[in-house]
Design a protein around this motif. Structure first.
Motif, PDB file in Angstrom:
ATOM      1  N   PRO A  14     -31.029 -14.793 110.911  1.00  0.00           N
ATOM      2  CA  PRO A  14     -32.104 -14.072 111.605  1.00  0.00           C
ATOM      3  C   PRO A  14     -31.686 -12.634 111.890  1.00  0.00           C
ATOM      4  CG  PRO A  14     -30.934 -15.460 113.148  1.00  0.00           C
ATOM      5  CD  PRO A  14     -30.337 -15.740 111.798  1.00  0.00           C
ATOM      6  N   MET A  15     -32.666 -11.810 112.182  1.00  0.00           N
ATOM      7  CA  MET A  15     -32.401 -10.395 112.435  1.00  0.00           C
ATOM      8  C   MET A  15     -31.510 -10.183 113.650  1.00  0.00           C
ATOM      9  SD  MET A  15     -32.872  -7.307 111.329  1.00  0.00           S
ATOM     10  CE  MET A  15     -34.299  -7.235 110.223  1.00  0.00           C
ATOM     11  N   ASP A  16     -31.540 -11.107 114.621  1.00  0.00           N
ATOM     12  CA  ASP A  16     -30.767 -10.864 115.843  1.00  0.00           C
ATOM     13  C   ASP A  16     -29.264 -10.823 115.598  1.00  0.00           C
ATOM     14  OD1 ASP A  16     -30.117 -13.591 115.584  1.00  0.00           O
ATOM     15  OD2 ASP A  16     -31.130 -14.199 117.434  1.00  0.00           O
ATOM     16  N   ARG A  17     -28.793 -11.345 114.450  1.00  0.00           N
ATOM     17  CA  ARG A  17     -27.364 -11.257 114.144  1.00  0.00           C
ATOM     18  C   ARG A  17     -26.909  -9.804 113.983  1.00  0.00           C
ATOM     19  NH1 ARG A  17     -24.730 -15.889 112.002  1.00  0.00           N
ATOM     20  NH2 ARG A  17     -25.877 -17.737 112.678  1.00  0.00           N
ATOM     21  N   PHE A  18     -27.827  -8.907 113.638  1.00  0.00           N
ATOM     22  CA  PHE A  18     -27.463  -7.531 113.304  1.00  0.00           C
ATOM     23  C   PHE A  18     -27.806  -6.545 114.413  1.00  0.00           C
ATOM     24  CE2 PHE A  18     -27.804  -9.977 109.475  1.00  0.00           C
ATOM     25  CZ  PHE A  18     -26.644  -9.624 108.784  1.00  0.00           C
ATOM     26  N   ARG A  19     -28.420  -7.005 115.480  1.00  0.00           N
ATOM     27  CA  ARG A  19     -28.602  -6.287 116.735  1.00  0.00           C
ATOM     28  C   ARG A  19     -29.213  -4.884 116.556  1.00  0.00           C
ATOM     29  NH1 ARG A  19     -26.392  -9.095 120.724  1.00  0.00           N
ATOM     30  NH2 ARG A  19     -26.038  -7.319 122.073  1.00  0.00           N
ATOM     31  N   PRO A  20     -30.358  -4.807 115.855  1.00  0.00           N
ATOM     32  CA  PRO A  20     -31.018  -3.507 115.721  1.00  0.00           C
ATOM     33  C   PRO A  20     -31.832  -3.155 116.948  1.00  0.00           C
ATOM     34  CG  PRO A  20     -32.337  -5.163 114.657  1.00  0.00           C
ATOM     35  CD  PRO A  20     -31.092  -5.866 115.159  1.00  0.00           C
ATOM     36  N   ASN A  21     -32.216  -1.902 117.054  1.00  0.00           N
ATOM     37  CA  ASN A  21     -33.230  -1.473 118.014  1.00  0.00           C
ATOM     38  C   ASN A  21     -34.611  -1.420 117.370  1.00  0.00           C
ATOM     39  OD1 ASN A  21     -30.671   0.603 118.956  1.00  0.00           O
ATOM     40  ND2 ASN A  21     -31.580  -0.740 120.490  1.00  0.00           N
ATOM     41  N   LEU A  22     -34.648  -0.944 116.120  1.00  0.00           N
ATOM     42  CA  LEU A  22     -35.903  -0.762 115.403  1.00  0.00           C
ATOM     43  C   LEU A  22     -35.851  -1.558 114.106  1.00  0.00           C
ATOM     44  CD1 LEU A  22     -36.178   3.148 115.670  1.00  0.00           C
ATOM     45  CD2 LEU A  22     -37.113   1.459 117.271  1.00  0.00           C
ATOM     46  N   VAL A  23     -36.843  -2.413 113.881  1.00  0.00           N
ATOM     47  CA  VAL A  23     -36.974  -3.127 112.616  1.00  0.00           C
ATOM     48  C   VAL A  23     -38.247  -2.617 111.942  1.00  0.00           C
ATOM     49  CG1 VAL A  23     -37.192  -5.357 111.471  1.00  0.00           C
ATOM     50  CG2 VAL A  23     -35.816  -5.151 113.555  1.00  0.00           C
ATOM     51  N   VAL A  24     -38.108  -2.193 110.694  1.00  0.00           N
ATOM     52  CA  VAL A  24     -39.232  -1.587 109.983  1.00  0.00           C
ATOM     53  C   VAL A  24     -39.560  -2.420 108.747  1.00  0.00           C
ATOM     54  CG1 VAL A  24     -40.037   0.454 108.737  1.00  0.00           C
ATOM     55  CG2 VAL A  24     -38.702   0.719 110.820  1.00  0.00           C
ATOM     56  N   GLY A  25     -40.818  -2.783 108.621  1.00  0.00           N
ATOM     57  CA  GLY A  25     -41.310  -3.459 107.435  1.00  0.00           C
ATOM     58  C   GLY A  25     -41.999  -2.481 106.509  1.00  0.00           C
ATOM     59  N   GLY A  26     -42.228  -2.931 105.273  1.00  0.00           N
ATOM     60  CA  GLY A  26     -42.959  -2.100 104.322  1.00  0.00           C
ATOM     61  C   GLY A  26     -42.112  -1.157 103.511  1.00  0.00           C
ATOM     62  N   LEU A  27     -40.794  -1.184 103.696  1.00  0.00           N
ATOM     63  CA  LEU A  27     -39.880  -0.366 102.894  1.00  0.00           C
ATOM     64  C   LEU A  27     -39.188  -1.250 101.872  1.00  0.00           C
ATOM     65  CD1 LEU A  27     -38.024   1.704 105.663  1.00  0.00           C
ATOM     66  CD2 LEU A  27     -39.960   2.449 104.268  1.00  0.00           C
ATOM     67  N   PRO A  28     -38.874  -0.725 100.682  1.00  0.00           N
ATOM     68  CA  PRO A  28     -38.019  -1.473  99.770  1.00  0.00           C
ATOM     69  C   PRO A  28     -36.655  -1.725 100.411  1.00  0.00           C
ATOM     70  CG  PRO A  28     -39.080   0.362  98.644  1.00  0.00           C
ATOM     71  CD  PRO A  28     -39.328   0.560 100.116  1.00  0.00           C
ATOM     72  N   ALA A  29     -35.964  -2.743  99.927  1.00  0.00           N
ATOM     73  CA  ALA A  29     -34.655  -3.080 100.483  1.00  0.00           C
ATOM     74  C   ALA A  29     -33.728  -1.871 100.443  1.00  0.00           C
ATOM     75  CB  ALA A  29     -34.041  -4.240  99.701  1.00  0.00           C
ATOM     76  N   PHE A  30     -33.128  -1.580 101.591  1.00  0.00           N
ATOM     77  CA  PHE A  30     -32.112  -0.538 101.772  1.00  0.00           C
ATOM     78  C   PHE A  30     -32.648   0.888 101.628  1.00  0.00           C
ATOM     79  CE2 PHE A  30     -30.112  -4.358  99.938  1.00  0.00           C
ATOM     80  CZ  PHE A  30     -29.515  -4.809 101.097  1.00  0.00           C
ATOM     81  N   GLU A  31     -33.959   1.047 101.625  1.00  0.00           N
ATOM     82  CA  GLU A  31     -34.487   2.404 101.550  1.00  0.00           C
ATOM     83  C   GLU A  31     -34.168   3.191 102.814  1.00  0.00           C
ATOM     84  OE1 GLU A  31     -38.909   4.097 101.082  1.00  0.00           O
ATOM     85  OE2 GLU A  31     -37.992   3.427  99.192  1.00  0.00           O
ATOM     86  N   GLU A  32     -33.885   2.499 103.927  1.00  0.00           N
ATOM     87  CA  GLU A  32     -33.504   3.233 105.138  1.00  0.00           C
ATOM     88  C   GLU A  32     -32.252   4.077 104.912  1.00  0.00           C
ATOM     89  OE1 GLU A  32     -32.113  -1.117 105.946  1.00  0.00           O
ATOM     90  OE2 GLU A  32     -33.723  -0.079 104.865  1.00  0.00           O
TER      91      GLU A  32
END
Length: 281
Positions: free
Chosen positions: A180-198
């Motif tokens: 799950p996403m909580d393993r990586f402890r983000p502040n902002l999760v963004v959908g709609g981007l290709p993988a690793f485009e951030e």
């Protein structure tokens, strides 16, 4: 169109996070429900910061705003409540987080005793002082000043949902469970981007604010810790190592981007908000 799908704050560094529907974007990070991200922190008696790296059970310490209090729970213990109002008479304590020495406010012996029992090691709880500014390194910001509280280095951590989906597909191919996403402890999760485009964004533009990704997030073993049980399992770093070693970070395995607030501090962010993603090419 990119969409802000989730927002998280972590009132006590390295303890359980809090998913929030909206938050105020400040130069030092997110604020929601009367608390700031990484506003409190556990330290050793010598002032060294503590994390799940050494104490995985910290994942089970759950802080939650409750009126004018921060209510903290842990398995097998009565709740402990901290006032949200700052104590002008709190004892000062200098603490160390990585290479930074920070003047903090000690939260007292009752808090120290409660958290010592919860963690199973002698520790004290400290709070970030309102009169202190902790500047971030400008090495990765092209000289642009920024600040944070008790986060590792920058005020925001951004992860694209597709990036985690890509990792989970690789874990599944190896016969391992999705994370799950909580393993990586983000502040902002963004959908709609290709993988690793951030990794390649110049900025993310909200309606009245702009966030700038500045530094890849080098990963430690914390993603191996189940945030619901506090128990370490298989470490995804072995899979990530095969395709996410970053030469910009001396080969460190990276997932997600540390960000600063380029403009619009004081703006409200909310889950479901549409964003404009500008690539750095």
């Amino acid at each position: 169109m990119a969409i802000l799908t989730q927002l998280f704050i972590y009132p006590i560094k390295s303890c359980a996070g809090l998913s929030v529907p909206s938050a105020t974007l400040l130069e030092s990070g997110l604020q929601a429900q009367g608390v700031h991200d990484r506003e409190w922190m556990l330290v050793s008696e010598q002032g060294q910061f503590l994390t799940q790296r050494e104490h995985p059970c910290m994942a089970l310490i759950q802080p939650r705003p409750d009126g004018d209090l921060l209510r903290v729970s842990a398995p097998g213990m009565s709740d402990f409540c901290l006032p949200l109002a700052h104590d002008p008479d709190a004892s000062p304590r200098t603490v160390k987080i990585w290479d930074d020495l920070v003047d903090a406010a000690d939260c007292g012996d009752s808090a120290a005793n409660w958290f010592t029992q919860a963690v199973g090691a002698a520790c004290r709880l400290v709070r970030f002082r309102r009169d202190v500014v902790r500047p971030t390194s400008v090495k990765w910001t092209e000289g642009v000043p920024s600040q944070t509280r008790f986060a590792d280095g920058y005020p925001l951590l951004l992860i694209g949902q597709s990036s985690l989906d890509d990792l989970n597909a690789r874990l599944a191919a190896a016969g391992r469970a999705a994370l799950p996403m909580d393993r990586f402890r983000p502040n902002l999760v963004v959908g709609g981007l290709p993988a690793f485009e951030e990794d390649y964004l110049a900025e993310l533009a909200f309606e009245t604010a702009t966030v700038r990704p500045v530094k890849p997030c080098a990963r430690c073993p914390i993603p191996s810790i189940d945030q619901q049980t506090g128990i370490a399992g298989p470490d995804p770093l072995d899979i990530l190592q095969t395709y996410r070693a970053n030469p910009r970070m001396e080969g460190a395995v990276c997932l997600g981007m540390n960000c600063i607030v380029a403009h619009g501090a004081g703006s409200e962010l909310f889950a479901g908000q549409e964003l404009e993603a500008e690539l750095a090419f």
